[in-house]
Design an enzyme around this catalytic site. Structure first.
Site, mmCIF file in Angstrom:
data_model
loop_
_atom_site.group_PDB
_atom_site.id
_atom_site.type_symbol
_atom_site.label_atom_id
_atom_site.label_comp_id
_atom_site.label_asym_id
_atom_site.label_seq_id
_atom_site.Cartn_x
_atom_site.Cartn_y
_atom_site.Cartn_z
ATOM 1 N N SER A 1 -9.167 -22.337 -29.384
ATOM 2 C CA SER A 1 -8.501 -21.586 -30.320
ATOM 3 C C SER A 1 -9.242 -20.365 -30.563
ATOM 4 O O SER A 1 -9.494 -19.643 -29.731
ATOM 5 C CB SER A 1 -7.976 -22.490 -31.381
ATOM 6 N N ASP B 1 1.937 -26.761 -27.803
ATOM 7 C CA ASP B 1 1.326 -26.401 -28.740
ATOM 8 C C ASP B 1 1.940 -25.547 -29.889
ATOM 9 O O ASP B 1 2.429 -24.615 -29.219
ATOM 10 C CB ASP B 1 0.197 -25.282 -28.212
ATOM 11 N N HIS C 1 -1.995 -28.681 -29.928
ATOM 12 C CA HIS C 1 -3.287 -27.901 -30.220
ATOM 13 C C HIS C 1 -4.420 -28.748 -30.602
ATOM 14 O O HIS C 1 -5.448 -28.368 -30.987
ATOM 15 C CB HIS C 1 -2.854 -26.866 -31.233
#
EC number: 3.1.2.12
Lengths: 279, 279
Positions: free
Chosen positions: B148, B224, B257
């Site tokens: 991320s 995600d 995620h």
């Protein structure tokens, strides 16, 4: 028995899912987590490994930190992890981390104030498996494992329910709780001075008396700071001398009480249980 | 440069250790963690994978949840995970989880109040590697990976330092931060309206301009929740059309995620990096 899904994550081709539900046995709201391997379907019900966590844990510690899903997905084993006690503002508690919420010790408490909600033995052996079999594509075939307080739980529940669990394993279990501070504090609170009840939940005593043959695997780190005072695996090993079933205690130099230890050897435990879950 | 050990756990035959130290670059106390595989010794220095975490994380998230140590121990790769920003009461902060402490974005901030401490680019590319090479049995051979915000960091630091990192990988990276809310908020705070500086830290822009050939692997979950608005991996893939190096973007149906996604594919990343770390 209704359950509510509160999270889901795809992992190693299977699913990790968390649910909340009202427990009739514990008389409070509870959360559990299940890993469903990719093989699980209504047409192919898979066996279940029940995982019992240690003091202060919830359903999340094992699922996030043990690294169990790669091999569970390969083998086709579901894993269920429950909370370590009843929870909530209406549930009795204690200032210590080793009594009350987060410290249910997998027993049915008989002393107030604990006797109102603390019935983890019935929750883990009866209510939760019934709920799991109702809502998920799993078979009745099950084994049991756990860590520390949950290792105590796995050994005692497994030894007392030889028809329900095909194999037992434990990491760093509280092996002789009638003889250690954690166990004595909890059993005094939950059972009072009824020492007969204490002995019914001591793995070393149960093992020495067992006529069953459930296979048992125990892993213990030699650098575990709780080894001598609290865990006492050698009492368990001594009790195993008269046991008819397979029993293996492995001591590991340098390893401690953490999930880093569990992660290092969880594959061995899953493959051990698979021998019996698919037998 | 002194460091203080604050924890250690044996894991998969190697060691996970946490240290604190004073960072001259960040002008505050910092904590990092290192995994040392069993092969590491003064006579056998091992290569290092630097792991950059996402928003809100510390050194602990990856080490506890990614399940990376089994394969890192097999391959003989050290892993270093640092905190995601300078920390402490004397360090500027913001109420949002996506700015200030826990959200350093791996840049050197030029705008007050952030410019006093927020120099994560220099910390990760200069001060920390120097400290790691001084204190641990590791070589100068390194690769970089992250998740991320840390995937953004791995891509941008890797693309800007082609001699320092042999390979780059990312999970769910913020791929085009000049074009998404997280990036625009952070870059406005850290750089003001100097759009030239913004572009120097946008992986898609850097990749489209790169004359390097560092191999890149990116994994992205299709479920995600940040995929469309924040992560924009297709911008990165478009930028890669003119890239001379190996570039692979893999989309994974159903994955989100979380670290459950990372755990499912970290083995692939470690083996990808091993191709170049041991080349």
């Amino acid at each position: 028995m209704t359950i509510e899904n509160v999270s889901q994550n795809k992992v190693f081709g299977g699913w990790h899912k968390q649910y909340t539900h009202h427990s009739n046995v514990l008389n409070c709201a509870m959360r559990f987590a299940i890993f469903l391997p990719p093989q699980a379907s209504d047409a192919n019900k898979v066996p279940v490994l029940y995982w019992l966590s240690g003091l202060t844990c919830t359903d999340e510690n094992f699922m996030q930190k043990a690294g169990a899903f790669r091999v569970a997905a390969e083998l086709g084993i579901a894993i269920v992890a429950m909370d370590t006690s009843p929870r909530g503002d209406a549930v009795a508690n204690d200032d210590g981390y080793d009594l009350g919420q987060g410290a249910g010790f997998y027993v049915n408490a008989t002393q107030a104030p604990w006797s109102e909600h603390f019935h983890m033995y019935d929750y883990v052996t009866k209510e939760l498996p019934s709920l799991i079999q109702t809502h998920f594509p799993v078979s009745e075939v099950a084994s049991i494992s756990g860590h520390s307080m949950g290792g105590h739980g796995a050994l005692t529940l497994g030894l007392k329910n030889t028809q329900q669990y095909r194999s037992i394993s434990a990491f760093s279990p509280i092996s002789n709780p009638t003889q250690c501070p954690w166990g004595q504090k909890a059993f005094t609170a939950y059972f009072g001075n009824n020492v007969t009840r204490w002995k019914e939940h001591d793995a070393s005593i149960l093992l020495s008396q067992s006529t069953g043959e459930t296979p048992i695997l125990v892993d213990q780190g030699e650098s575990d700071p709780f080894l001598i005072e609290q865990l006492k695996p050698l009492a368990l090993e001594a009790a195993a001398e008269s046991y008819s079933g397979r029993f293996e205690l492995r001591l590991h130099a340098g390893y401690d009480h953490s999930y880093y230890f569990i992660a290092s050897f969880i594959e061995d435990h899953l493959r051990f249980h698979a021998e019996y879950l698919f037998d």
